[in-house]
Scaffold this active site. Structure first.
Site, PDB file in Angstrom:
ATOM      1  CG  HIS A 206       0.279  -3.607   0.354  1.00 33.64           C
ATOM      2  ND1 HIS A 206       0.126  -2.268   0.590  1.00 33.64           N
ATOM      3  CD2 HIS A 206       0.259  -3.744  -0.992  1.00 33.64           C
ATOM      4  CE1 HIS A 206       0.009  -1.620  -0.562  1.00 33.64           C
ATOM      5  NE2 HIS A 206       0.075  -2.499  -1.542  1.00 33.64           N
TER       6      HIS A 206
ATOM      7  CB  CYS B 244      -1.109   1.068   5.244  1.00 33.23           C
ATOM      8  SG  CYS B 244      -2.833   0.601   5.219  1.00 33.23           S
TER       9      CYS B 244
ATOM     10  CG  ASP C 261       1.364   0.467  -4.149  1.00 37.19           C
ATOM     11  OD1 ASP C 261       0.550   1.323  -3.748  1.00 37.19           O
ATOM     12  OD2 ASP C 261       1.214  -0.743  -3.954  1.00 37.19           O
TER      13      ASP C 261
ATOM     14  CG  HIS D 132       0.647  -5.403  -5.577  1.00 36.63           C
ATOM     15  ND1 HIS D 132       1.522  -4.511  -6.135  1.00 36.63           N
ATOM     16  CD2 HIS D 132      -0.005  -4.725  -4.596  1.00 36.63           C
ATOM     17  CE1 HIS D 132       1.393  -3.337  -5.527  1.00 36.63           C
ATOM     18  NE2 HIS D 132       0.477  -3.440  -4.585  1.00 36.63           N
TER      19      HIS D 132
HETATM   20 ZN    ZN Z   1      -0.360  -1.850  -3.469  1.00 35.43          ZN
END
Ligand code: ZN
Length: 321
Positions: A210, A241, A13, A208
């Site tokens: 962020h 991001c 990621d 998961h």
């Molecule tokens: Zn991710």
């Protein structure tokens, strides 16, 4: 035995979201340092189209290297073709990103929900033909489960229904992903409860998260309190991001490990080893790539020792010397 698995997703990621291709050798060195720090699960890459994501083109090679280390490896795949490439490294875990937002699914993988479910069934059928020792655990990762940058709010009923459909298609379990950093702790608790009630307690074990809006650790704690046993995070919050300039990517592994260990939970991770892996990463990446993390900047509180061998009951053990 660890109380909680911190699953390091930086090599996938993190690296797929930065504008630089880390050479294979360097990826392997970093992953080796992560495994040496005691990370028990590492998502080493994804087997997607190298044209679409050139950063991940060498995943089978990297995975084959990582498979020899003292850690379990996970690989992300979009379809059967990706699965077959991933299987050459004999990984312990495979996951497929399934976007709850159909708009996101169309944009990301160019497939509707119905097409995605057909793909999952095809993958499960193929996995069933493999001998048990070559068959990885297969997780359906429900991405954009807490909201979508394209559709906005995502109905919880739809998350629950898709989780049931993924299990019916043959997945070994499902995960929930806050791809967009929209989640809040109340929502995390509610959705985990609802999905667990629908698919069974043991079939939702990972989230998961962020940290796009700074809610990452609060959400992680909420997930922990709902019985989640695997938390994804990335070293240095790598990845950022694209929709929120300046915001970090995944929750920061170093901060997460500090929080869990200071609470008395055993992650099996050696904090000094983690910092060594971070220093190596800093050397390997271009200077323009920002590394996040409060704990690495401030250091551990005086007297707290995280050595990876705690039994989960020793708070603030005095460090020798
Ligand atoms: Zn991710």
């Amino acid at each position: 035995m660890v109380d909680l698995v911190v699953s390091e997703v930086g090599p996938r990621d993190g690296l797929q979201n930065i504008d630089y291709i880390l050479p294979t050798q360097d990826k392997c060195r970093w992953i080796e340092a992560l495994a040496a720090a005691g990370l028990r699960e590492i998502e080493v890459g994804s087997c997607v189209s190298p044209k679409a994501v050139p950063q991940m083109a060498d995943t089978p090679e990297v995975a084959a290297f990582a498979r020899r280390l003292n850690t379990e490896i996970a690989i992300l795949i979009p379809n059967l073709k990706g699965l077959k490439r991933a299987l050459t490294a004999n990984p312990q875990k495979i996951s497929i990103p399934f976007s709850v937002s159909e708009t996101h699914s169309l944009k990301n993988l160019n497939r509707t929900h119905a097409q995605m479910l057909d793909g999952v069934e095809e993958i499960c059928a193929y996995l069933r033909t493999l001998p048990a020792d070559e068959r990885p655990e297969f997780e359906g990762g429900l991405s954009t489960a807490f909201g979508c940058t394209l559709e906005g709010p995502v109905p919880e009923d739809r998350v629950v229904t898709l989780a049931e459909q993924l299990m019916a298609a043959g997945c070994d379990g499902v995960g929930l992903a806050d791809t967009t950093g929209y989640a809040n702790p109340a929502q995390v608790r509610r959705l985990i409860r609802r999905v667990k009630a629908a698919v069974g307690e043991q079939n939702l074990s990972s989230v998961h998260l962020h940290n796009t809006r700074g809610q990452g650790l609060a959400n992680a704690l909420a997930a922990l309190e709902e019985g989640i046993t695997t938390l994804d995070s990335s070293m240095a919050g790598l990845g950022g991001c694209p929709f929120a300039p300046g915001a970090s990517g995944n929750i920061v592994t170093e901060d997460l490990v500090f929080m869990l260990e200071a609470m008395g939970l055993n992650t099996g991770i050696d904090y000094d080893g983690l910092i060594r892996a971070r220093e190596l990463l800093q050397k390997l990446l271009p200077k323009a790539v920002e590394l996040y993390g409060f704990t690495p900047a401030a250091g551990l509180p005086k007297g707290l020792c995280i050595r990876g061998d705690s039994q989960g009951d020793s708070l603030y053990v005095a460090s020798p010397g």
